[in-house]
Scaffold this motif. Structure first.
Motif, mmCIF file in Angstrom:
data_model
loop_
_atom_site.group_PDB
_atom_site.id
_atom_site.type_symbol
_atom_site.label_atom_id
_atom_site.label_comp_id
_atom_site.label_asym_id
_atom_site.label_seq_id
_atom_site.Cartn_x
_atom_site.Cartn_y
_atom_site.Cartn_z
ATOM 1 N N ALA A 253 0.838 -1.203 0.000
ATOM 2 C CA ALA A 253 0.000 0.000 0.000
ATOM 3 C C ALA A 253 0.870 1.248 0.000
ATOM 4 C CB ALA A 253 -0.921 -0.014 1.224
ATOM 5 N N ARG A 254 1.923 1.241 0.848
ATOM 6 C CA ARG A 254 2.834 2.389 0.887
ATOM 7 C C ARG A 254 3.558 2.564 -0.448
ATOM 8 N NH1 ARG A 254 5.435 0.935 5.067
ATOM 9 N NH2 ARG A 254 7.413 0.272 4.147
ATOM 10 N N TYR A 255 3.910 1.440 -1.055
ATOM 11 C CA TYR A 255 4.590 1.458 -2.354
ATOM 12 C C TYR A 255 3.670 2.060 -3.419
ATOM 13 C CZ TYR A 255 6.845 -0.451 -6.563
ATOM 14 O OH TYR A 255 7.445 -0.602 -7.774
ATOM 15 N N ALA A 256 2.388 1.685 -3.393
ATOM 16 C CA ALA A 256 1.432 2.224 -4.359
ATOM 17 C C ALA A 256 1.256 3.724 -4.173
ATOM 18 C CB ALA A 256 0.087 1.505 -4.216
ATOM 19 N N VAL A 257 1.174 4.168 -2.913
ATOM 20 C CA VAL A 257 1.049 5.602 -2.636
ATOM 21 C C VAL A 257 2.274 6.353 -3.135
ATOM 22 C CG1 VAL A 257 0.936 7.322 -0.794
ATOM 23 C CG2 VAL A 257 -0.503 5.287 -0.677
ATOM 24 N N ALA A 258 3.453 5.802 -2.845
ATOM 25 C CA ALA A 258 4.690 6.442 -3.288
ATOM 26 C C ALA A 258 4.760 6.517 -4.809
ATOM 27 C CB ALA A 258 5.906 5.679 -2.740
ATOM 28 N N GLN A 259 4.309 5.459 -5.477
ATOM 29 C CA GLN A 259 4.295 5.475 -6.936
ATOM 30 C C GLN A 259 3.352 6.556 -7.461
ATOM 31 O OE1 GLN A 259 3.416 1.261 -7.731
ATOM 32 N NE2 GLN A 259 5.322 1.175 -8.890
ATOM 33 N N GLY A 260 2.193 6.699 -6.820
ATOM 34 C CA GLY A 260 1.257 7.750 -7.214
ATOM 35 C C GLY A 260 1.850 9.133 -7.024
ATOM 36 N N LYS A 261 2.490 9.339 -5.868
ATOM 37 C CA LYS A 261 3.134 10.627 -5.614
ATOM 38 C C LYS A 261 4.258 10.890 -6.609
ATOM 39 C CE LYS A 261 2.155 10.936 -0.651
ATOM 40 N NZ LYS A 261 2.753 11.009 0.712
#
Length: 418
Positions: free
Chosen positions: A58-66
């Motif tokens: 989930a954190r990885y997905a958020v970071a990718q979005g950012k």
């Protein structure tokens, strides 16, 4: 008491049916009595790895979005910076052109002024007057003078206009420089954000890979322990089935012997009654008044069906567990004969006592997970006599006594007889 077959006879192997294990381990929190500690730890480790991996993903997905947003902002900032620098370049070019025009205007104005001073048109006109020149000559001189001063005035005006325009262009240059500086700062911030988020994404990706590896290792360990748990359970089923078949045969023999004894007693009673000229008395079924607690303690796990949270099937807890710290004296639940004692991988050290026929049923008690024995095979023991000491041998998670009762060769709830 009639001779009885040994519980250590050849294993008939009932081939207990193995249920299909679930393809994945569900997130289970309940702990099962008699389940191995290692299985619980392995399942817990796997569940923790799953939860952690989900958080990292989930954190990885958020970071990718950012990162994607930062990269888009970087592209916009780069476009603004390019436009601002282009505008600045145009403004600088305009200023340079204006400065060149000013220089030219100054040159023209300078030449006009020098010409005026050189010709000294006003003095020439005055000289003509003083010399008594003709009026036409005077008029011509004055016209020349006016022309000279007109040229001078035009040059100065053009110079002033060029200087004013140059000042305006310099203001535009300053504004363009301010915009370019802001664009550069914004571009620098987005570049820094992209750099940091790229590092974060890489770190999250690496952590996800590491957690995935941990998850896989934990899964393999849990699968191994599940298979071990299943093997242990199937081993218990085979042992229970083997003993039941032996004890069923023993129960038949004991009940047949008891029936013969009763028939002989009834015949003797009838003969005695005939001699004494009275009706024969009823011969009661032999009874020892039930069973006593094998340890002076309390029940920690009752007999009955229970659901295995990892293997996902119902299993029978085939006895009653008593709290019994290692070394607690274990006593005979009733008078009887020790028929067997041996070690089993599931039940640990076991001891069997045949109590014969009680209230019409053949009763055998079994004491499991013992640390050591006191009574010997073939020995007759009395109710309450110490026969062994408690332990945690076999498939056990801690010191306790697993007490079993076989009625006519079938395992039953001990509380029915206690």
């Amino acid at each position: 008491m009639a001779a009885v077959p040994s519980a250590q006879a050849a294993d008939p192997d009932p081939a207990a049916k193995k249920k299909q294990l679930d393809s994945q381990i569900g997130q289970q929190k309940a702990d099962l009595d008699d389940a191995s500690d290692q299985l619980g730890k392995s399942v817990a480790a796997y569940n923790q790895a799953v939860v952690k991996l989900q958080a990292v993903q989930a954190r990885y997905a958020v970071a990718q979005g950012k990162l994607a947003a930062a990269q888009a902002a970087d592209a916009v900032a780069a476009g603004k910076l390019a436009a601002a620098e282009a505008a600045l370049k145009v403004a600088v070019a305009d200023v340079e052109a204006g400065e060149k025009l000013i220089a030219e205007k100054r040159s023209v104005a300078g030449r006009a002024v020098r010409s005026a001073y050189q010709q000294q048109n006003s003095l020439v006109g005055l000289s003509i007057v003083l010399r008594g020149a003709q009026p036409a000559d005077i008029a011509t001189g004055m016209q020349v003078q006016r022309n000279v001063f007109g040229i001078q005035g035009n040059a100065i005006t053009a110079l002033n206009d060029a200087q004013a325009e140059l000042s305006s262009k310099r203001v535009k240059v300053a504004a363009a420089e301010t915009d370019a500086a802001a664009a550069r700062a914004a571009a620098a911030r987005t570049v820094q954000a992209v750099t940091e988020l790229t590092k974060q994404v890489a770190a999250d990706k690496a952590e996800a890979a590491a957690v995935t590896a941990v998850k896989l290792t934990a899964f393999k360990a849990a699968e191994k322990e599940k298979n071990s748990e299943l093997a242990q359970y199937n081993s218990l089923l085979r042992e229970r089935s083997r003993v039941e078949q032996i004890l069923i045969a023993r129960a038949r023999a004991e009940k047949a012997a008891a029936a013969r004894r009763k028939a002989a007693e009834e015949k003797a009673e009838r003969e005695k009654a005939r001699r004494e000229h009275r009706p024969p008395r009823n011969i009661p079924e032999p009874s020892d008044g039930g069973l006593s607690y094998p340890v002076s303690s309390y029940i920690t796990s009752p007999y009955g069906m229970r659901f295995h949270p990892v293997l996902h099937y119902w299993k029978l807890h085939d006895g009653t567990d008593f709290r019994a710290p290692c070394g607690t004296p274990v006593r005979a639940a009733a008078d009887g004969v020790v028929t067997d004692k041996y070690y089993n991988g599931g039940y640990g050290n076991r001891l069997f006592i045949s109590h014969g026929v009680m209230d019409g049923d053949s009763i055998t008690t079994v004491y499991n997970h013992l640390s050591r024995y006191k009574a010997h095979v073939g020995e007759r023991v009395s109710r309450g006599e110490i026969i062994a000491w408690s332990g945690t041998t076999g498939y056990s998670t801690g010191c306790h006594l697993h007490f079993m009762v076989y009625q006519d060769g079938r395992v039953v709830n001990p509380m029915k007889w206690l």
